[in-house]
Design a protein around this motif. Structure first.
Motif, PDB file in Angstrom:
ATOM      1  N   THR A  32       5.371 -15.428   7.030  1.00 55.52           N
ATOM      2  CA  THR A  32       5.222 -15.865   8.417  1.00 55.52           C
ATOM      3  C   THR A  32       6.549 -16.382   8.945  1.00 55.52           C
ATOM      4  O   THR A  32       7.246 -17.141   8.267  1.00 55.52           O
ATOM      5  CB  THR A  32       4.157 -16.988   8.521  1.00 55.52           C
ATOM      6  OG1 THR A  32       2.925 -16.519   7.951  1.00 55.52           O
ATOM      7  CG2 THR A  32       3.916 -17.370   9.972  1.00 55.52           C
ATOM      8  N   LYS A  33       6.904 -15.975  10.147  1.00 55.51           N
ATOM      9  CA  LYS A  33       8.139 -16.444  10.758  1.00 55.51           C
ATOM     10  C   LYS A  33       8.006 -17.904  11.166  1.00 55.51           C
ATOM     11  O   LYS A  33       6.917 -18.379  11.471  1.00 55.51           O
ATOM     12  CB  LYS A  33       8.480 -15.590  11.981  1.00 55.51           C
ATOM     13  CG  LYS A  33       8.829 -14.147  11.642  1.00 55.51           C
ATOM     14  CD  LYS A  33       9.179 -13.356  12.901  1.00 55.51           C
ATOM     15  CE  LYS A  33       9.549 -11.915  12.557  1.00 55.51           C
ATOM     16  NZ  LYS A  33       9.880 -11.124  13.771  1.00 55.51           N
ATOM     17  N   ASP A  35       9.543 -22.220  10.709  1.00 55.63           N
ATOM     18  CA  ASP A  35       9.968 -23.213   9.722  1.00 55.63           C
ATOM     19  C   ASP A  35       8.837 -24.086   9.190  1.00 55.63           C
ATOM     20  O   ASP A  35       9.086 -25.086   8.521  1.00 55.63           O
ATOM     21  CB  ASP A  35      11.037 -24.131  10.341  1.00 55.63           C
ATOM     22  CG  ASP A  35      12.386 -23.443  10.427  1.00 55.63           C
ATOM     23  OD1 ASP A  35      12.584 -22.437   9.716  1.00 55.63           O
ATOM     24  OD2 ASP A  35      13.231 -23.902  11.221  1.00 55.63           O
ATOM     25  N   GLU A 198      11.531 -14.083  -0.374  1.00 51.49           N
ATOM     26  CA  GLU A 198      11.394 -15.181   0.575  1.00 51.49           C
ATOM     27  C   GLU A 198      11.439 -16.529  -0.143  1.00 51.49           C
ATOM     28  O   GLU A 198      12.048 -17.486   0.340  1.00 51.49           O
ATOM     29  CB  GLU A 198      10.085 -15.047   1.352  1.00 51.49           C
ATOM     30  CG  GLU A 198      10.083 -13.966   2.408  1.00 51.49           C
ATOM     31  CD  GLU A 198      11.092 -14.236   3.512  1.00 51.49           C
ATOM     32  OE1 GLU A 198      11.248 -15.407   3.913  1.00 51.49           O
ATOM     33  OE2 GLU A 198      11.737 -13.279   3.969  1.00 51.49           O
TER      34      GLU A 198
END
Length: 215
Positions: A32-33, A35, A198
């Protein structure tokens, strides 16, 4: 992979062990994009673990009560003896781990159990598929455990006319990590590589940020 099979899930040791780690529940954040996952894990790395009251809603309590029966059903269905384990720790990336609902002695087979409410269980039966919100947790089993050959995913509800749905997943299984409207189809093997990449980038970023915050 390190198997902490002597630690009981939801015990104080278990909570302390998984502090600062990405388990099955948080694993979607690896795809998921944004922060959100970074801030969550970083916040745990810059503060010591402190015991807090564990919250369990009605659905979670129901799942805890039914899980042993689901595991017994799965054992009869597969003729496989699944053992309990508290935490599986990845040796490829220290951030990654998972608490399996069951795993074999040789750690090549595992199972993930869901005990949904009436409506959700019926949706699973009609779709004949694992819900999209549970796909990343399934991928995470393979990401954490490189020895895993097959994962049995089961939706178990004794009240239902059809009280179970079982799906078998392997590294070659194709899953949707997108949405129903915009599907993104990849094999679990491909997803595992994405997850590790990731996680490695995330670990580097966290370590760098921790060092900066020391000054």
């Amino acid at each position: 992979m390190i198997n902490y099979k002597e630690i009981e899930q939801r015990s104080e040791q278990w909570f302390e062990l998984k502090h600062g780690k990405i388990g099955g529940t948080l694993s979607k954040g690896l795809h998921t994009k944004g922060d959100t996952l970074f801030i969550d894990i970083l916040s745990q790395h810059i503060e010591d673990y402190e015991p807090e009251e564990s919250y369990q809603n009605e659905a979670m309590l129901r799942g805890n009560e039914l899980e042993p029966f689901a595991l017994e059903f799965l054992k009869e269905y597969t003729k496989i003896d699944f053992l309990t384990a508290g935490w599986l720790q990845s040796e490829e990336n220290e951030l990654l781990g998972i608490s399996p609902d069951g795993i074999t002695e040789d750690e090549t087979l595992a199972c993930e159990i869901k005990c949904f409410g009436r409506k959700k269980h019926t949706e699973v039966l009609l779709s004949n598929e694992i819900p999209l919100e549970n796909i990343h947790q399934c991928i995470h089993y393979f990401t954490v455990n490189p020895k895993l050959v097959k994962l049995y995913w089961i939706a178990f509800r004794p009240e239902s006319l059809k009280n179970n749905f079982i799906k078998e997943l392997t590294l070659d299984s194709e899953v949707n990590i997108g949405t129903n409207a915009r599907p993104v189809l990849k094999t679990i093997k491909e997803c595992r590589e994405l997850s590790l990449n990731e996680a490695n980038e995330l670990l580097t970023r966290i370590n760098k940020q921790v060092e900066q915050l020391k000054f």
